[in-house]
Every structure is written in structure tokens, then in C-alpha cells.
Design an enzyme around this catalytic site. Structure first.
Site, PDB file in Angstrom:
ATOM      1  N   HIS A 209       0.874  -1.227   0.149  1.00  0.00           N
ATOM      2  CA  HIS A 209       0.040  -0.021   0.005  1.00  0.00           C
ATOM      3  C   HIS A 209       0.876   1.084   0.063  1.00  0.00           C
ATOM      4  O   HIS A 209       2.061   1.253   0.508  1.00  0.00           O
ATOM      5  CB  HIS A 209      -0.940  -0.064   1.280  1.00  0.00           C
ATOM      6  CG  HIS A 209      -2.202  -0.930   1.011  1.00  0.00           C
ATOM      7  ND1 HIS A 209      -3.379  -0.661   0.630  1.00  0.00           N
ATOM      8  CD2 HIS A 209      -2.110  -2.264   1.091  1.00  0.00           C
ATOM      9  CE1 HIS A 209      -4.131  -1.677   0.654  1.00  0.00           C
ATOM     10  NE2 HIS A 209      -3.445  -2.737   0.679  1.00  0.00           N
ATOM     11  N   CYS A 240      -8.250  -1.210   3.527  1.00  0.00           N
ATOM     12  CA  CYS A 240      -8.763  -2.178   4.266  1.00  0.00           C
ATOM     13  C   CYS A 240      -9.596  -1.623   5.358  1.00  0.00           C
ATOM     14  O   CYS A 240      -9.153  -0.824   6.136  1.00  0.00           O
ATOM     15  CB  CYS A 240      -7.747  -3.051   5.205  1.00  0.00           C
ATOM     16  SG  CYS A 240      -8.556  -4.300   5.876  1.00  0.00           S
ATOM     17  N   ASN A 249      -3.715   0.883  -2.718  1.00  0.00           N
ATOM     18  CA  ASN A 249      -2.638   0.045  -3.130  1.00  0.00           C
ATOM     19  C   ASN A 249      -1.532   0.729  -4.177  1.00  0.00           C
ATOM     20  O   ASN A 249      -2.170   1.779  -4.745  1.00  0.00           O
ATOM     21  CB  ASN A 249      -3.236  -1.360  -3.959  1.00  0.00           C
ATOM     22  CG  ASN A 249      -3.790  -2.413  -3.037  1.00  0.00           C
ATOM     23  OD1 ASN A 249      -5.057  -1.974  -2.614  1.00  0.00           O
ATOM     24  ND2 ASN A 249      -3.248  -3.200  -2.583  1.00  0.00           N
TER      25      ASN A 249
HETATM   26  P1  HMG Z   1     -17.805 -13.361  12.795  1.00  0.00           P
HETATM   27  O1  HMG Z   1     -18.924 -12.388  13.238  1.00  0.00           O
HETATM   28  O2  HMG Z   1     -16.752 -13.430  14.076  1.00  0.00           O
HETATM   29  O3  HMG Z   1     -18.565 -14.706  12.057  1.00  0.00           O
HETATM   30  O4  HMG Z   1     -16.907 -12.597  11.519  1.00  0.00           O
HETATM   31  P2  HMG Z   1     -19.340 -15.945  12.748  1.00  0.00           P
HETATM   32  O5  HMG Z   1     -19.148 -16.995  12.203  1.00  0.00           O
HETATM   33  O6  HMG Z   1     -19.758 -15.596  14.093  1.00  0.00           O
HETATM   34  O7  HMG Z   1     -20.811 -15.459  11.759  1.00  0.00           O
HETATM   35  C1  HMG Z   1     -21.397 -14.092  12.097  1.00  0.00           C
HETATM   36  C2  HMG Z   1     -22.312 -13.979  11.124  1.00  0.00           C
HETATM   37  O8  HMG Z   1     -21.611 -13.934   9.753  1.00  0.00           O
HETATM   38  C3  HMG Z   1     -23.408 -14.915  10.579  1.00  0.00           C
HETATM   39  O9  HMG Z   1     -24.320 -14.392  10.206  1.00  0.00           O
HETATM   40  C4  HMG Z   1     -22.548 -15.739   9.651  1.00  0.00           C
HETATM   41  O10 HMG Z   1     -23.527 -16.475   8.691  1.00  0.00           O
HETATM   42  C5  HMG Z   1     -21.781 -14.707   8.682  1.00  0.00           C
HETATM   43  P3  HMG Z   1     -26.014 -14.119  11.141  1.00  0.00           P
HETATM   44  O11 HMG Z   1     -26.144 -15.580  11.534  1.00  0.00           O
HETATM   45  O12 HMG Z   1     -25.524 -13.167  12.006  1.00  0.00           O
HETATM   46  O13 HMG Z   1     -26.696 -13.500  10.061  1.00  0.00           O
HETATM   47  N1  HMG Z   1     -20.720 -15.221   8.021  1.00  0.00           N
HETATM   48  C6  HMG Z   1     -20.699 -14.790   6.641  1.00  0.00           C
HETATM   49  N2  HMG Z   1     -21.286 -14.461   5.845  1.00  0.00           N
HETATM   50  C7  HMG Z   1     -20.997 -14.350   4.466  1.00  0.00           C
HETATM   51  N3  HMG Z   1     -19.804 -15.015   4.111  1.00  0.00           N
HETATM   52  C8  HMG Z   1     -19.077 -15.497   4.965  1.00  0.00           C
HETATM   53  C9  HMG Z   1     -19.347 -15.496   6.612  1.00  0.00           C
HETATM   54  N4  HMG Z   1     -18.851 -16.086   7.827  1.00  0.00           N
HETATM   55  C10 HMG Z   1     -19.638 -15.713   8.614  1.00  0.00           C
HETATM   56  N5  HMG Z   1     -17.660 -16.092   4.861  1.00  0.00           N
HETATM   57  C11 HMG Z   1     -15.489 -13.125   9.742  1.00  0.00           C
HETATM   58  C12 HMG Z   1     -15.947 -13.473  11.056  1.00  0.00           C
HETATM   59  C13 HMG Z   1     -14.074 -13.698   9.201  1.00  0.00           C
HETATM   60  C14 HMG Z   1     -16.841 -13.586   8.782  1.00  0.00           C
HETATM   61  C15 HMG Z   1     -15.658 -11.392   9.493  1.00  0.00           C
HETATM   62  O14 HMG Z   1     -14.773 -10.995  10.481  1.00  0.00           O
HETATM   63  C16 HMG Z   1     -15.279 -11.160   8.246  1.00  0.00           C
HETATM   64  O15 HMG Z   1     -16.027 -11.168   7.133  1.00  0.00           O
HETATM   65  N6  HMG Z   1     -13.897 -10.305   8.054  1.00  0.00           N
HETATM   66  C17 HMG Z   1     -13.470 -10.094   6.757  1.00  0.00           C
HETATM   67  C18 HMG Z   1     -12.916  -8.578   6.871  1.00  0.00           C
HETATM   68  C19 HMG Z   1     -12.246  -8.384   5.225  1.00  0.00           C
HETATM   69  O16 HMG Z   1     -12.760  -8.832   4.416  1.00  0.00           O
HETATM   70  N7  HMG Z   1     -11.162  -7.367   5.742  1.00  0.00           N
HETATM   71  C20 HMG Z   1     -10.679  -7.085   4.294  1.00  0.00           C
HETATM   72  C21 HMG Z   1      -9.621  -8.053   3.373  1.00  0.00           C
HETATM   73  S1  HMG Z   1      -8.166  -8.444   4.222  1.00  0.00           S
HETATM   74  C22 HMG Z   1      -7.167  -6.992   3.822  1.00  0.00           C
HETATM   75  O17 HMG Z   1      -7.785  -6.339   3.069  1.00  0.00           O
HETATM   76  C23 HMG Z   1      -5.643  -7.407   3.637  1.00  0.00           C
HETATM   77  C24 HMG Z   1      -5.020  -7.431   2.254  1.00  0.00           C
HETATM   78  O18 HMG Z   1      -5.576  -6.799   1.387  1.00  0.00           O
HETATM   79  C25 HMG Z   1      -3.586  -7.658   2.378  1.00  0.00           C
HETATM   80  C26 HMG Z   1      -2.978  -6.418   3.172  1.00  0.00           C
HETATM   81  O19 HMG Z   1      -3.169  -5.259   2.361  1.00  0.00           O
HETATM   82  O20 HMG Z   1      -2.322  -6.539   4.128  1.00  0.00           O
HETATM   83  C27 HMG Z   1      -5.575  -9.057   2.063  1.00  0.00           C
HETATM   84 MG    MG Z   2      -4.286  -4.659   0.862  1.00  0.00          MG
END
Ligand code: HMG
Ligand code: MG
Length: 300
Positions: A209, A240, A249
Site C-alpha cells: 500500500h 482495508c 494499493n
Molecule cells: P464473525 O462475526 O466472527 O463470524 O466474522 P461468525 O462466524 O460469528 O458469523 C457471524 C455472521 O456472519 C453469521 O451471520 C454468519 O453467517 C456470517 P448471521 O447468523 O449473524 O446472520 N458469516 C458470513 N457471511 C458471509 N460470508 C462469510 C461469512 N462468515 C460468517 N464468509 C468473519 C468473522 C471472518 C466472517 C468477518 O470478520 C469477516 O467477514 N471479515 C472480513 C474482513 C475483510 O474482508 N477484510 C478485508 C480483507 S483483508 C485485507 O484487505 C488485507 C489484504 O489486502 C492484504 C494487506 O493489504 O495486508 C488481503
Molecule cells: Mg491490501
């Protein structure tokens, strides 16, 4: 005949680029973005993520995008998957490439995926077991490799150990993410030295980034170390939601301009990229963040 690329670019705009945008983009715009990116010669285009729509609303359209996308031959469309629920959704959308994503920092892991590093590896183990059984290719991301917004310094050894764990799970490539863009050329090169003591350099990618304007300099430095896979995002989009102070980025057009100038083949058409940078920035209501898109074309 097209020349083989010296450097592979992994385009992350449709995922990293858009995930933090407040303006809701219609799935049709995302599809047009991805299809046009595939026409530039890019061979890896991260198409979205199957994460919680409560956590990252902009990615809620990923299933729809993938169902309707015309996939170009020779192009791969990885998506981010945090857990089994994400993997099931990805498989339903016909995905052949996924990326799991963890963090070298405990605090960032909790903020970003709501679990500790050890808990994240329990999820990764489940996801990787099923993915491998289904013939789905697995990439691994490590965030905060050069610093964490909550913990500050991260040692290269911590990143190296994390990378080894991802390789053990079957990741074909580890992308090292400088999530908040704090790295400089010497710290970036030192990180590559440390990680490649345990992971072959062919399996290491970089993901910078540009928060402090160091991304291109860092890329130049790690190219000298032998890195040949670079993540970047058209128009310099990116960020993020769980890393405050993590804007764009490094822009794909800036990377391609630099590599073209160095005689390093990417197979990517710069003029087309610049057009796409204008297109997606207009859709978001602003100008591209990259230098090249704003300066283009260069004098004849
Ligand atoms: P949580 O709240 O701990 O999950 O989130 P949970 O298992 O307790 O479930 C809670 C609710 O989320 C439930 O729904 C699940 O069905 C739903 P409800 O019953 O409340 O209606 N759920 C989902 N829905 C859709 N798809 C799924 C999913 N999993 C659970 N896969 C979780 C945990 C990991 C899901 C959440 O924290 C999350 O989605 N985090 C993603 C954050 C993200 O996308 N961040 C950006 C990407 S990383 C990044 O950008 C860095 C990178 O670019 C590299 C860099 O730059 O360093 C890669
Ligand atoms: Mg990134």
C-alpha cells in the site's frame, strides 16, 4: 506472439480496491471492470471476497459478479475466503482460486477477522483441506508484514514463521501485505531476505500500500532481491476497512510504467489500464490516485 512475462502482476482492484469504498457500485460496473482488466493482458484478477456482508458491505455482490462474469481464457479470478462459509459460497460460484488471509499481528487479526492468529489457522486448515480436495488453488496473504496500526513493529521472523505455516497448508504463493504502507526499501528487502530463508522466492509475492509514497521504491528494492510477483490495483484504489490509514494499493499503471521503462515484461497494456483507471474512478466520483493515469500519455 506474446512474450512470456518476466513479472506477474496480480490485479487486486475489484477486491482490495473496492472493499473500502463507501459508494455502492452496481455488480454490472464491477463486471465491466473485471472484463476490461482481462483485456489488458493481466492474468490474475482478484474478483472479490466471500466475507461477511455486515463486515464488508461492498463485497456482498461477489457471488452475483462471478456468476455473470465472462471469464477470459488463461485468466485466473481468485477470491478471498475467510472460513468454510466463504468457501462454500465460492464453490457455488464456480471459483477455482481462493486466497486465505491472516495477519502477522494478533491485534489486527482480531479486528479484521474477529479471531486470534491460532484460531485463524483452525479456519485455514479446514478451508485448505476442502479446497485442495476440490482442486481449488490456494494463495495465502499475510497482513501487517512491515508494521501494524495497533501494535507497531512486526519482526521479519514473525512473518517468516507465518509464511511457513501457510506453505504447510498448501498455499502455492504467499503475498506479503504492507497493509498500512509503512515499509521503506531497506525494511522491505530485509523482510524478503528473512522470509526466503524458509520459503522459496518463487512462492513469495509483495503487496504494497502506498500510504507514505514508498510502494514503487519498495517494489524496485524487492525486484533486486528476485521477487517476480507483484500485487497492485488499477487507479491506486485500495484499503482495508480494519486498517485506518491504509489508503491505496500501489497503482497497476504506475508499476507497469516503471517496469516497461526498465525493460521488464509484464504482458500488460498500459494505455488500456489508464482507460480503465479513468472508467472506475469516474464510477466512484473522483480522479485516479495514480501518477501515470493523470499524466498520460507520455510525450512522443
Ligand atoms: P464473525 O462475526 O466472527 O463470524 O466474522 P461468525 O462466524 O460469528 O458469523 C457471524 C455472521 O456472519 C453469521 O451471520 C454468519 O453467517 C456470517 P448471521 O447468523 O449473524 O446472520 N458469516 C458470513 N457471511 C458471509 N460470508 C462469510 C461469512 N462468515 C460468517 N464468509 C468473519 C468473522 C471472518 C466472517 C468477518 O470478520 C469477516 O467477514 N471479515 C472480513 C474482513 C475483510 O474482508 N477484510 C478485508 C480483507 S483483508 C485485507 O484487505 C488485507 C489484504 O489486502 C492484504 C494487506 O493489504 O495486508 C488481503
Ligand atoms: Mg491490501
Amino acid at each position: 506472439m506474446t512474450q512470456p512475462a518476466d513479472v506477474t502482476i496480480v490485479e487486486v482492484a475489484p477486491r482490495d480496491g473496492l472493499q473500502n469504498e463507501d459508494r455502492h457500485l452496481d455488480a454490472n460496473v464491477k463486471i465491466e471492470l473485471i472484463e476490461r482488466l482481462a483485456e489488458t493482458g493481466l492474468t490474475f484478477i482478484e474478483a472479490g471476497s466471500f466475507v461477511s456482508p455486515t463486515w464488508v458491505p461492498q463485497m456482498a455482490t461477489t457471488g452475483d459478479v462471478l456468476q455473470r462474469l465472462h471469464r477470459a481464457p488463461g485468466v485466473r479470478y481468485p477470491v478471498l475466503v475467510p472460513n468454510m462459509e466463504g468457501l462454500q459460497a465460492a464453490m457455488a460460484a464456480g471459483v477455482e482460486d481462493i486466497a486465505i488471509f491472516g495477519s502477522a499481528s494478533e491485534s489486527f487479526s482480531k479486528k479484521n477477522i474477529n479471531c486470534s492468529i491460532d484460531e485463524s489457522f483452525i479456519n485455514f486448515a479446514d478451508v485448505s483441506r476442502v479446497a485442495r480436495a476440490e482442486g481449488i488453488r490456494l494463495r495465502g496473504y499475510i497482513s501487517c508484514v512491515l508494521g501494524c496500526p495497533y501494535e507497531g513493529e512486526i519482526t521479519p521472523d514473525r512473518v517468516r514463521e507465518f509464511a511457513m505455516r501457510l506453505v504447510d497448508l498448501g498455499c502455492y504463493e504467499i503475498s506479503l501485505g504492507d497493509t498500512i504502507g509503512v515499509g521503506t526499501p531497506h525494511t522491505a528487502a530485509a523482510l524478503i531476505d528473512a522470509v526466503t530463508r524458509s520459503v522459496p522466492i518463487e512462492q513469495v509475492a509483495v503487496h504494497f500500500h502506498d500510504t507514505y509514497g514508498q510502494a514503487l521504491a519498495n517494489i524496485y528494492a524487492v525486484l533486486q532481491s528476485g521477487i517476480r510477483v507483484i500485487d497492485s490495483s488499477v487507479a491506486g484504489l485500495g484499503g482495508c476497512p480494519y486498517a485506518k490509514g491504509a489508503p491505496g494499493n500501489v497503482a497497476t499503471e504506475d508499476v507497469v510504467y516503471m517496469l516497461d521503462g526498465m525493460g521488464i515484461e509484464t504482458g500488460v497494456d498500459l494505455a488500456r489500464l489508464v482507460d480503465i483507471a479513468q472508467f472506475i474512478s469516474t464510477a466512484l466520483g473522483r480522479r485516479p490516485l495514480s501518477k501515470v493515469a493523470n499524466a498520460y500519455p507520455p510525450p512522443a
